[in-house]
Design an enzyme around this catalytic site. Sequence first.
Site, PDB file in Angstrom:
ATOM      1  N   LEU A   1      -0.009   3.330 -37.647  1.00 51.40           N
ATOM      2  CA  LEU A   1       1.114   2.958 -36.769  1.00 51.40           C
ATOM      3  C   LEU A   1       2.417   3.486 -37.333  1.00 51.40           C
ATOM      4  O   LEU A   1       3.352   3.799 -36.603  1.00 51.40           O
ATOM      5  CB  LEU A   1       1.213   1.433 -36.661  1.00 51.40           C
ATOM      6  CG  LEU A   1       0.121   0.729 -35.876  1.00 51.40           C
ATOM      7  CD1 LEU A   1       0.198  -0.760 -36.117  1.00 51.40           C
ATOM      8  CD2 LEU A   1       0.252   1.034 -34.396  1.00 51.40           C
TER       9      LEU A   1
ATOM     10  N   GLY B   1       8.647   2.411 -46.424  1.00 48.24           N
ATOM     11  CA  GLY B   1       8.931   2.565 -47.836  1.00 48.24           C
ATOM     12  C   GLY B   1       7.841   1.959 -48.696  1.00 48.24           C
ATOM     13  O   GLY B   1       7.563   2.426 -49.790  1.00 48.24           O
ATOM     14  N   GLN B   2       7.225   0.932 -48.173  1.00 53.63           N
ATOM     15  CA  GLN B   2       6.274   0.214 -49.014  1.00 53.63           C
ATOM     16  C   GLN B   2       4.846   0.658 -48.835  1.00 53.63           C
ATOM     17  O   GLN B   2       4.031   0.481 -49.722  1.00 53.63           O
ATOM     18  CB  GLN B   2       6.332  -1.274 -48.681  1.00 53.63           C
ATOM     19  CG  GLN B   2       7.652  -1.903 -48.962  1.00 53.63           C
ATOM     20  CD  GLN B   2       7.641  -3.336 -48.495  1.00 53.63           C
ATOM     21  OE1 GLN B   2       6.726  -4.086 -48.807  1.00 53.63           O
ATOM     22  NE2 GLN B   2       8.623  -3.714 -47.739  1.00 53.63           N
TER      23      GLN B   2
ATOM     24  N   THR C   1       1.617   2.106 -45.774  1.00 52.21           N
ATOM     25  CA  THR C   1       1.203   2.569 -44.461  1.00 52.21           C
ATOM     26  C   THR C   1       0.698   1.382 -43.654  1.00 52.21           C
ATOM     27  O   THR C   1       0.052   0.494 -44.193  1.00 52.21           O
ATOM     28  CB  THR C   1       0.065   3.597 -44.618  1.00 52.21           C
ATOM     29  OG1 THR C   1       0.443   4.504 -45.639  1.00 52.21           O
ATOM     30  CG2 THR C   1      -0.156   4.351 -43.340  1.00 52.21           C
ATOM     31  N   VAL C   2       1.018   1.414 -42.355  1.00 50.56           N
ATOM     32  CA  VAL C   2       0.576   0.318 -41.499  1.00 50.56           C
ATOM     33  C   VAL C   2      -0.478   0.844 -40.526  1.00 50.56           C
ATOM     34  O   VAL C   2      -0.274   1.855 -39.857  1.00 50.56           O
ATOM     35  CB  VAL C   2       1.760  -0.286 -40.728  1.00 50.56           C
ATOM     36  CG1 VAL C   2       1.291  -1.463 -39.899  1.00 50.56           C
ATOM     37  CG2 VAL C   2       2.846  -0.720 -41.684  1.00 50.56           C
TER      38      VAL C   2
ATOM     39  N   ASP D   1      17.177  -6.358 -46.047  1.00 50.72           N
ATOM     40  CA  ASP D   1      16.931  -5.007 -45.534  1.00 50.72           C
ATOM     41  C   ASP D   1      16.978  -5.039 -44.008  1.00 50.72           C
ATOM     42  O   ASP D   1      16.085  -4.548 -43.339  1.00 50.72           O
ATOM     43  CB  ASP D   1      15.591  -4.489 -46.049  1.00 50.72           C
ATOM     44  CG  ASP D   1      15.518  -2.975 -45.976  1.00 50.72           C
ATOM     45  OD1 ASP D   1      14.428  -2.412 -46.168  1.00 50.72           O
ATOM     46  OD2 ASP D   1      16.560  -2.331 -45.695  1.00 50.72           O
TER      47      ASP D   1
END
Length: 752
Positions: free
Chosen positions: A444, A448-449, A451-452, A563
């Site tokens: 999707l 930054g953190q 992968t979705v 954020d």
Amino acid sequence: MQISSLLHFALLLLFPLHLPWTVADNSTALYFNTSFADGPYIAKPDCQSKCGDLTVPYPFGIGIKANCSVNPFFDINCNSSFNPPKAFLGKHEVLGISETKVLIRNKLASLCYIDNNTPEVNDFDTDFSGTPFSFSNQNKLSLVGCNHISLMSKGSELDTYTSSCVAVCSKPQELSNGSCSGIGCCQASIPKGLQYINISVLSLNVLSSEYNFNPCGYSFLAEQNSYIFSVSDISDSSFINKTKETLPLVIDWAIANRTCNDSSEIICQGESVCVDSGTTLGGYRCNCSRGYGGNPYLSPGCQDINECEFNPCHPKAICINLPGSFNCSCPPNYLGDGHLPSCSRLNAFDFSIKNYLVLPVEILLTGLPIGAGLFILLAVSFWLYKDLRKRRVKQLKQSIFKRNGGLLLQQHMSAHDLVLGKMRLFTSKELEKATDRFNESRILGRGGQGTVYKGMLSDGRIIAVKKSKQVDENRLEEFINEVVILSQINHRNVVKLLGCCLETEVPLLVYEFIPNGTLYDLIHDDSNGFPFSWDLRLRIAAEIANALAYLHYATSIPIYHRDMKSNNILLDEKYRAKLSDFGISRSVAIDQTHLTTKVQGTFGYLDPEYFQTSQFTEKSDVYSFGVVLVELLTGQKPISTSVTEEEKSLATRFLTTMEGNRLQTILDSQIIEQGYTEEHVIVANLARRCLNLTGRRRPTIREVALELESIRPRENPSFIESNTQDISFTGTDSFQFPEDCSSWTQNVGFES
Ligand SMILES: *[C@@H]1O[C@H](CO)[C@@H](O)[C@H](O)[C@H]1NC(C)=O
Ligand SMILES: *[C@@H]1O[C@H](CO)[C@@H](O)[C@H](O)[C@H]1NC(C)=O
Ligand SMILES: *[C@@H]1O[C@H](CO)[C@@H](O)[C@H](O)[C@H]1NC(C)=O
Ligand SMILES: *[C@@H]1O[C@H](CO)[C@@H](O)[C@H](O)[C@H]1NC(C)=O
Ligand SMILES: *[C@@H]1O[C@H](CO)[C@@H](O)[C@H](O)[C@H]1NC(C)=O
Ligand SMILES: *[C@@H]1O[C@H](CO)[C@@H](O)[C@H](O)[C@H]1NC(C)=O
Ligand SMILES: *[C@@H]1O[C@H](CO)[C@@H](O)[C@H](O)[C@H]1NC(C)=O
Ligand SMILES: *[C@@H]1O[C@H](CO)[C@@H](O)[C@H](O)[C@H]1NC(C)=O
Ligand SMILES: *[C@@H]1O[C@H](CO)[C@@H](O)[C@H](O)[C@H]1NC(C)=O
Ligand SMILES: *[C@@H]1O[C@H](CO)[C@@H](O)[C@H](O)[C@H]1NC(C)=O
Ligand SMILES: *[C@@H]1O[C@H](CO)[C@@H](O)[C@H](O)[C@H]1NC(C)=O
């Protein structure tokens, strides 16, 4: 079950539902106090409405021959050879005009013995016969003097006296300031409906010695409470001039000698009623209906009063103006009907009940400043609670501990004594199946953190799975942080964390799936062809502000998102906003006002103050929210690729534009097409305040949320609906609050 009821009952004892608010005494009347000289329709079109400082509302009119007044009696002659110009009604100088009265320059009757023998006599007679004017009975006949008598007659014949007054005194010591009871000063009331009066002052002529300190007697009519006797008035040679300057004569007015029964002739316009004059002379006036103001004599008649401008509701309530009235509703977190005094704050402990039960040690450790009684209560309930839950918590801890990331999570748990609430631990097998082995086609987005991925559980639920990029100590910490933060939150505008998986090499977070992408894409990606209406923008802004306000104020320990950006706002199938990505968010203890940390966040949204001081405060989130607001207003990206450094930042450009009063030039053309309204200005001003370079001057996010809600008040503010789902308990204690605001149903209890 019993324990929770007991606890709730005890909380109610500690904090009664209706906290006492001090109330201004029946001041609602004030809000309907608009003169008929206010508002858009004062005088007839093409007619002058002011003579000097005096406003002249229709049925009065300036210009004797121009038909500006309802009939020649109401003609006002504005003589501009005076500076400032003076208004005259017939030969009387007009000082004021109200719904029922005209104030005119006063006259005095006097009797003076200047040289001990020959009296100087001034009678005062005024005649309004044959006009729609009469002396108001709000006037009183006043006499100032010693051994004088004032006679007021309503005709020139001797037997027409209507009022009289006598004042005696022999030496100055008898007089006292403010006392007008017949010694040096006397007052008498007059009947209403008089059109002719003749006032004369006579001397009782008992002694001649008093003339030394009292050469004159004065008599006049004036508004009953306006004259206050002062001893010095007795011998004041400027008394006549002073009285003329300061004490006007009150005249009643009415239209013609029709009564309200002559319906065909009545000129009362919309939203007004005909009122008989109440003098004995006939005639009528028009009165705006309750909740309406303005001029009832001129088409289109009385206008709705925006009562909300005077904030008639509870200071915390949201005021909604309605035709002829207004509605107050309590803001989120408050109960009551919103009118003074009945908005009482409830949520302070309501939201927290659950948290207190879930996080008792945390509360005890951080020492919330909430009274020793509650502390002891919680301590007791905690031990009882802990006893019940001990076994389960132990099991949970042990199972997590063994797994990857469990160590970190355990650190957090022992630091905060967290329980993971309703969150589920997913097995890696389950998630692999759901995401088709983390198939590329299921991606999707990449943040930054990590992968979705999109996935589907075996029960058919669609989920989003976030997978860290690498096993990096810092990233792992962010993951665990997000688990810790989100496990405490349950708000409908915050993305829901369903659970996590710590079995795999890198931890996985499982969220509810939010289908409509990010707000960033909705604003900046033109290819989606979605008509992004102003209404929707406003709603999304309000939802985000609510969610942030919830994080800042409604959680047991404030949470700063840190954020805020349109990329972190997801949109569900109904385009409702969901705040996401809590990787660098932090809880802060209540007595701590800021965090000092390494500067993290996203350029374009970063609070410049935070950037300089490394201190993140709640106002830093407000700043970032301000940038999102500006994105919604302008449709432009927070950092543009245009050349000059100054121009790069959307926030800077926006502020410059606002300073130059050129808001329209920067607004999204899509918005402008739908019409430029005051709402744009309100939201733009709000954004400007959020972007104030000084954090202190920015509004709190709660103020922002309230302001946004008040632009388009919604039926069900999100705060109220947000917490109806239980986090971790299965027992049910339903209690409802009967107030109008909304009924609350809250499930709090223990599994038995
Ligand atoms: C104020 O209003 C209440 C009810 O609305 C009424 O009972 C009371 O008499 C009023 N007080 C005054 C001073 O008008
Ligand atoms: C109500 O009327 C009085 C007298 O005309 C005036 O002094 C006062 O300011 C008015 N109040 C409001 C809220 O307009
Ligand atoms: C004023 O009204 C009267 C009768 O309604 C009319 O005859 C006259 O022409 C009007 N005068 C002006 C200046 O409009
Ligand atoms: C205005 O007042 C002056 C001085 O009292 C007077 O001479 C003049 O006639 C007045 N003008 C009108 C139009 O009444
Ligand atoms: C007013 O009354 C006084 C005394 O009652 C009388 O002398 C005087 O003539 C009256 N004035 C008029 C204009 O009638
Ligand atoms: C009455 O009031 C005036 C000022 O208003 C003051 O100068 C005077 O001393 C007062 N006289 C008495 C007797 O109180
Ligand atoms: C009162 O006012 C008039 C004109 O306004 C002036 O001629 C007179 O001298 C004044 N009298 C006193 C006592 O001030
Ligand atoms: C007022 O009423 C009286 C008698 O009812 C009548 O003679 C007079 O003309 C009326 N005046 C006006 C201005 O209508
Ligand atoms: C107006 O009409 C009502 C009944 O319709 C009647 O009782 C009343 O006396 C009338 N008033 C006047 C001033 O004609
Ligand atoms: C006219 O309206 C005012 C304010 O709305 C109210 O106070 C007054 O009682 C009304 N007068 C009548 C005769 O209804
Ligand atoms: C105003 O509030 C009342 C109760 O406070 C409610 O019944 C009514 O529907 C509201 N009216 C509007 C138009 O919102």
